[in-house]
Design a protein around this motif. Sequence first.
Motif, PDB file in Angstrom:
ATOM      1  N   ALA A 123     -23.140   8.346  27.937  1.00  0.00           N
ATOM      2  CA  ALA A 123     -23.372   8.850  29.225  1.00  0.00           C
ATOM      3  C   ALA A 123     -24.381   8.394  29.766  1.00  0.00           C
ATOM      4  O   ALA A 123     -24.546   8.133  31.181  1.00  0.00           O
ATOM      5  CB  ALA A 123     -23.487  10.317  28.841  1.00  0.00           C
ATOM      6  N   MET A 124     -25.712   7.856  29.364  1.00  0.00           N
ATOM      7  CA  MET A 124     -26.653   7.482  29.919  1.00  0.00           C
ATOM      8  C   MET A 124     -26.475   5.952  30.498  1.00  0.00           C
ATOM      9  O   MET A 124     -26.750   5.799  31.703  1.00  0.00           O
ATOM     10  CB  MET A 124     -27.939   7.136  28.813  1.00  0.00           C
ATOM     11  CG  MET A 124     -28.524   8.236  28.544  1.00  0.00           C
ATOM     12  SD  MET A 124     -29.220   9.316  29.776  1.00  0.00           S
ATOM     13  CE  MET A 124     -30.187  10.483  28.798  1.00  0.00           C
ATOM     14  N   PHE A 125     -25.551   5.288  29.931  1.00  0.00           N
ATOM     15  CA  PHE A 125     -25.164   4.058  30.530  1.00  0.00           C
ATOM     16  C   PHE A 125     -24.327   4.015  31.355  1.00  0.00           C
ATOM     17  O   PHE A 125     -24.381   3.237  32.412  1.00  0.00           O
ATOM     18  CB  PHE A 125     -24.562   2.982  29.221  1.00  0.00           C
ATOM     19  CG  PHE A 125     -24.181   1.597  29.695  1.00  0.00           C
ATOM     20  CD1 PHE A 125     -25.042   0.737  29.771  1.00  0.00           C
ATOM     21  CD2 PHE A 125     -22.803   1.298  29.931  1.00  0.00           C
ATOM     22  CE1 PHE A 125     -24.802  -0.421  30.382  1.00  0.00           C
ATOM     23  CE2 PHE A 125     -22.419   0.126  30.514  1.00  0.00           C
ATOM     24  CZ  PHE A 125     -23.249  -0.741  30.595  1.00  0.00           C
ATOM     25  N   ALA A 126     -23.325   5.045  31.423  1.00  0.00           N
ATOM     26  CA  ALA A 126     -22.413   5.409  32.682  1.00  0.00           C
ATOM     27  C   ALA A 126     -23.122   5.382  34.003  1.00  0.00           C
ATOM     28  O   ALA A 126     -22.482   5.260  34.993  1.00  0.00           O
ATOM     29  CB  ALA A 126     -21.534   6.289  32.227  1.00  0.00           C
ATOM     30  N   ASN A 127     -24.312   6.540  33.525  1.00  0.00           N
ATOM     31  CA  ASN A 127     -24.838   6.739  35.021  1.00  0.00           C
ATOM     32  C   ASN A 127     -26.191   6.042  35.515  1.00  0.00           C
ATOM     33  O   ASN A 127     -27.198   6.099  36.251  1.00  0.00           O
ATOM     34  CB  ASN A 127     -25.646   8.291  34.782  1.00  0.00           C
ATOM     35  CG  ASN A 127     -24.408   9.177  34.584  1.00  0.00           C
ATOM     36  OD1 ASN A 127     -23.516   8.866  35.092  1.00  0.00           O
ATOM     37  ND2 ASN A 127     -24.692  10.203  33.774  1.00  0.00           N
ATOM     38  N   LEU A 128     -26.212   4.727  34.618  1.00  0.00           N
ATOM     39  CA  LEU A 128     -27.280   3.636  35.066  1.00  0.00           C
ATOM     40  C   LEU A 128     -27.381   3.277  36.418  1.00  0.00           C
ATOM     41  O   LEU A 128     -28.354   3.052  37.058  1.00  0.00           O
ATOM     42  CB  LEU A 128     -27.252   2.566  33.998  1.00  0.00           C
ATOM     43  CG  LEU A 128     -28.415   1.468  34.060  1.00  0.00           C
ATOM     44  CD1 LEU A 128     -29.784   2.366  33.742  1.00  0.00           C
ATOM     45  CD2 LEU A 128     -27.975   0.576  32.911  1.00  0.00           C
ATOM     46  N   PHE A 129     -25.761   2.987  36.911  1.00  0.00           N
ATOM     47  CA  PHE A 129     -25.792   2.358  38.140  1.00  0.00           C
ATOM     48  C   PHE A 129     -24.822   3.118  39.053  1.00  0.00           C
ATOM     49  O   PHE A 129     -23.701   2.751  38.943  1.00  0.00           O
ATOM     50  CB  PHE A 129     -25.287   0.846  38.225  1.00  0.00           C
ATOM     51  CG  PHE A 129     -26.260  -0.156  37.461  1.00  0.00           C
ATOM     52  CD1 PHE A 129     -27.561  -0.656  37.932  1.00  0.00           C
ATOM     53  CD2 PHE A 129     -26.085  -0.751  36.427  1.00  0.00           C
ATOM     54  CE1 PHE A 129     -28.455  -1.191  37.535  1.00  0.00           C
ATOM     55  CE2 PHE A 129     -26.974  -1.730  35.750  1.00  0.00           C
ATOM     56  CZ  PHE A 129     -28.226  -1.788  36.220  1.00  0.00           C
TER      57      PHE A 129
END
Length: 66
Positions: free
Chosen positions: A27-33
């Motif tokens: 979830a953190m990586f998906a919302n990074l950009f």
Amino acid sequence: MSKYPSLFDPWAKRDAWRRHPVFSNRAMFANLFPGFGIAVVAFSAYVLAENVLGKGSHQSVEDKHH
């Protein structure tokens, strides 16, 4: 250490938020950009349209010198 907290652990409730799906690595990586996917699609459509529609109107540099 078990995945499930002990019933007698006084800090179990306070640490429960750490296992929530919102705080997972995925979830953190998906919302990074945010918006990056939409920007890539829009830019690709622009480049494609520029190349298809603007083919005849551009002259190459070599044609201008001769």
